[in-house]
Write a protein that holds these residues in place. Sequence first.
Motif, PDB file in Angstrom:
ATOM      1  N   VAL A 199       0.848  -1.191   0.000  1.00 37.41           N
ATOM      2  CA  VAL A 199       0.000   0.000   0.000  1.00 37.41           C
ATOM      3  C   VAL A 199       0.887   1.245   0.000  1.00 37.41           C
ATOM      4  CG1 VAL A 199      -1.724   1.329   1.268  1.00 37.41           C
ATOM      5  CG2 VAL A 199      -1.882  -1.171   1.192  1.00 37.41           C
ATOM      6  N   LYS A 200       0.691   2.099  -0.999  1.00 35.06           N
ATOM      7  CA  LYS A 200       1.468   3.336  -1.091  1.00 35.06           C
ATOM      8  C   LYS A 200       0.704   4.533  -0.517  1.00 35.06           C
ATOM      9  CE  LYS A 200       5.155   1.687  -3.041  1.00 35.06           C
ATOM     10  NZ  LYS A 200       6.429   1.666  -2.287  1.00 35.06           N
ATOM     11  N   SER A 201      -0.594   4.580  -0.822  1.00 33.63           N
ATOM     12  CA  SER A 201      -1.421   5.677  -0.310  1.00 33.63           C
ATOM     13  C   SER A 201      -2.891   5.295  -0.466  1.00 33.63           C
ATOM     14  CB  SER A 201      -1.138   6.978  -1.074  1.00 33.63           C
ATOM     15  OG  SER A 201      -1.466   6.843  -2.446  1.00 33.63           O
ATOM     16  N   SER A 202      -3.752   6.099   0.129  1.00 33.95           N
ATOM     17  CA  SER A 202      -5.188   5.854  -0.005  1.00 33.95           C
ATOM     18  C   SER A 202      -5.920   7.186  -0.032  1.00 33.95           C
ATOM     19  CB  SER A 202      -5.717   4.981   1.135  1.00 33.95           C
ATOM     20  OG  SER A 202      -5.591   5.650   2.372  1.00 33.95           O
TER      21      SER A 202
ATOM     22  N   PHE B 121      -3.999   2.891  -3.493  1.00 31.84           N
ATOM     23  CA  PHE B 121      -2.993   2.862  -4.553  1.00 31.84           C
ATOM     24  C   PHE B 121      -1.845   1.989  -4.058  1.00 31.84           C
ATOM     25  CE2 PHE B 121      -5.387   6.759  -4.776  1.00 31.84           C
ATOM     26  CZ  PHE B 121      -5.711   6.871  -6.123  1.00 31.84           C
ATOM     27  N   LEU B 122      -1.543   0.932  -4.816  1.00 32.55           N
ATOM     28  CA  LEU B 122      -0.566  -0.051  -4.369  1.00 32.55           C
ATOM     29  C   LEU B 122       0.499  -0.278  -5.437  1.00 32.55           C
ATOM     30  CD1 LEU B 122      -3.756  -1.317  -3.908  1.00 32.55           C
ATOM     31  CD2 LEU B 122      -2.463  -2.568  -2.202  1.00 32.55           C
TER      32      LEU B 122
ATOM     33  N   GLY C 240       2.809  -3.375  -7.023  1.00 30.50           N
ATOM     34  CA  GLY C 240       2.969  -4.827  -7.086  1.00 30.50           C
ATOM     35  C   GLY C 240       4.331  -5.207  -7.627  1.00 30.50           C
ATOM     36  N   TYR C 241       4.432  -6.428  -8.164  1.00 35.28           N
ATOM     37  CA  TYR C 241       5.710  -6.918  -8.685  1.00 35.28           C
ATOM     38  C   TYR C 241       6.193  -6.017  -9.833  1.00 35.28           C
ATOM     39  CZ  TYR C 241       2.799  -8.925 -12.378  1.00 35.28           C
ATOM     40  OH  TYR C 241       1.908  -9.096 -13.399  1.00 35.28           O
ATOM     41  N   ASN C 242       7.524  -5.891  -9.914  1.00 32.85           N
ATOM     42  CA  ASN C 242       8.160  -5.065 -10.957  1.00 32.85           C
ATOM     43  C   ASN C 242       7.631  -3.630 -10.976  1.00 32.85           C
ATOM     44  OD1 ASN C 242       9.615  -7.304 -11.737  1.00 32.85           O
ATOM     45  ND2 ASN C 242       8.234  -7.852 -13.401  1.00 32.85           N
ATOM     46  N   GLY C 243       7.122  -3.176  -9.829  1.00 28.74           N
ATOM     47  CA  GLY C 243       6.655  -1.794  -9.741  1.00 28.74           C
ATOM     48  C   GLY C 243       5.309  -1.519 -10.370  1.00 28.74           C
ATOM     49  N   THR C 244       4.576  -2.586 -10.740  1.00 34.19           N
ATOM     50  CA  THR C 244       3.260  -2.377 -11.339  1.00 34.19           C
ATOM     51  C   THR C 244       2.330  -1.674 -10.348  1.00 34.19           C
ATOM     52  OG1 THR C 244       2.618  -4.607 -10.638  1.00 34.19           O
ATOM     53  CG2 THR C 244       3.394  -4.344 -12.902  1.00 34.19           C
ATOM     54  N   GLU C 245       1.540  -0.745 -10.868  1.00 33.54           N
ATOM     55  CA  GLU C 245       0.637   0.034 -10.022  1.00 33.54           C
ATOM     56  C   GLU C 245      -0.752  -0.597 -10.020  1.00 33.54           C
ATOM     57  OE1 GLU C 245       0.746   4.029 -11.426  1.00 33.54           O
ATOM     58  OE2 GLU C 245       2.771   4.397 -10.668  1.00 33.54           O
ATOM     59  N   TRP C 246      -1.384  -0.597  -8.857  1.00 31.53           N
ATOM     60  CA  TRP C 246      -2.709  -1.165  -8.687  1.00 31.53           C
ATOM     61  C   TRP C 246      -3.624  -0.156  -8.006  1.00 31.53           C
ATOM     62  CZ3 TRP C 246      -4.359  -6.020 -10.262  1.00 31.53           C
ATOM     63  CH2 TRP C 246      -3.358  -6.839 -10.789  1.00 31.53           C
TER      64      TRP C 246
END
Length: 360
Positions: free
Chosen positions: A306-309, A319-320, A322-328
């Motif tokens: 989790v980066k921010s909400s 906003f998260l 994931g692997y290889n820096g993928t954004e979710w």
Amino acid sequence: MMSTQVLLDLKNVNKVFGTNHVLKQIDLQIERGKFITFLGPSGCGKTTLLRSIAGFYTIDEGEIWIDGKLVNDLPPYKRGTPMVFQEYALFPHMTVFDNVAYGLDIQKRPEAEVQERVQAALAKVKLTGLEERYPHQMSGGQQQRVAMARALVMNSPIILLDEPLSNLDAKLREEVRVELRAIQQELGLTVIYVTHDQLEALSMSDYIVVFNKGAIDQYGTPHEIYYKPRTRYVADFIGTTNFVEATVKEVSGPEATVEYGINGHTVKVSTSEQVAVGEQVLLSIRPESLRINQPEAGDFTIRAVVKSSMFLGEKERYFLSGYNGTEWIVDAYDIGQTSFEGNVDIRAAADKIHLIKMAD
């Protein structure tokens, strides 16, 4: 022979302005009594096509059929396609009654018929009693209704609307949107509505035509456009989505098993696309279809941080990474005071995952 249910039939319609190929081989059939939205960003060709149907532009190639009649060479006033413009185009020196009656006066209709049809049109848009007002004495929403009444009074088989709500404030826009849809359904009108507003398109339409650089990317119901986009462009343009690159490992009828992520996870998804083993594909997953730290939420799973909400009232948007820096992006609803931090699992049920071919 064209089906009697098809009111508008566009065949290989092309339009060029200078060196700009604005409409590219448009083929489209629109049924009677449907609310159709032309959707896309500025410059995608949606308004050009609307004005070509109305006769304001002459197409360079193709055919436009309305109610079984080829109308390529007909002027606008003989096509039976009244248009409601973005700026309403009301005559400021004319009363509401005279504005609505204008098209009938041009046709030199008898006075008794004009009176009856204008009053009926004004009643449909809830403007009875305001016949003697002038446009400057009315609100934006009332002016919009006058423009709609002017189109309705012609008893035409099809009505064209060019971003008619864009000049209204958000609350009024929503109210008029509901009214427009109600009028269309009550009278069984065929309406073509141009907008760049995705919410407007999803909430009002029977079918949506998504434009991309002068071509049609997809034509379908709001649910199909949102949950089963045919291309990455459509998935990305309509709402918010998460994309995951995957490889097809097995195909069994309408289902494909795909591998994703750095740990070789697999998930079986339904697809109407023809895919082959070894093919690279995209998975599209909407933020509301994902769950955080819920092991029972589905077979698709990704580890993320989790980066921010962002608190949005009815939901918390996370906003998260994931692997290889993928954004979710994940939307969590009705979670009360719970909040997520640090390392989490995000999951989705297989039936919430939509497969898109890379070639598109």
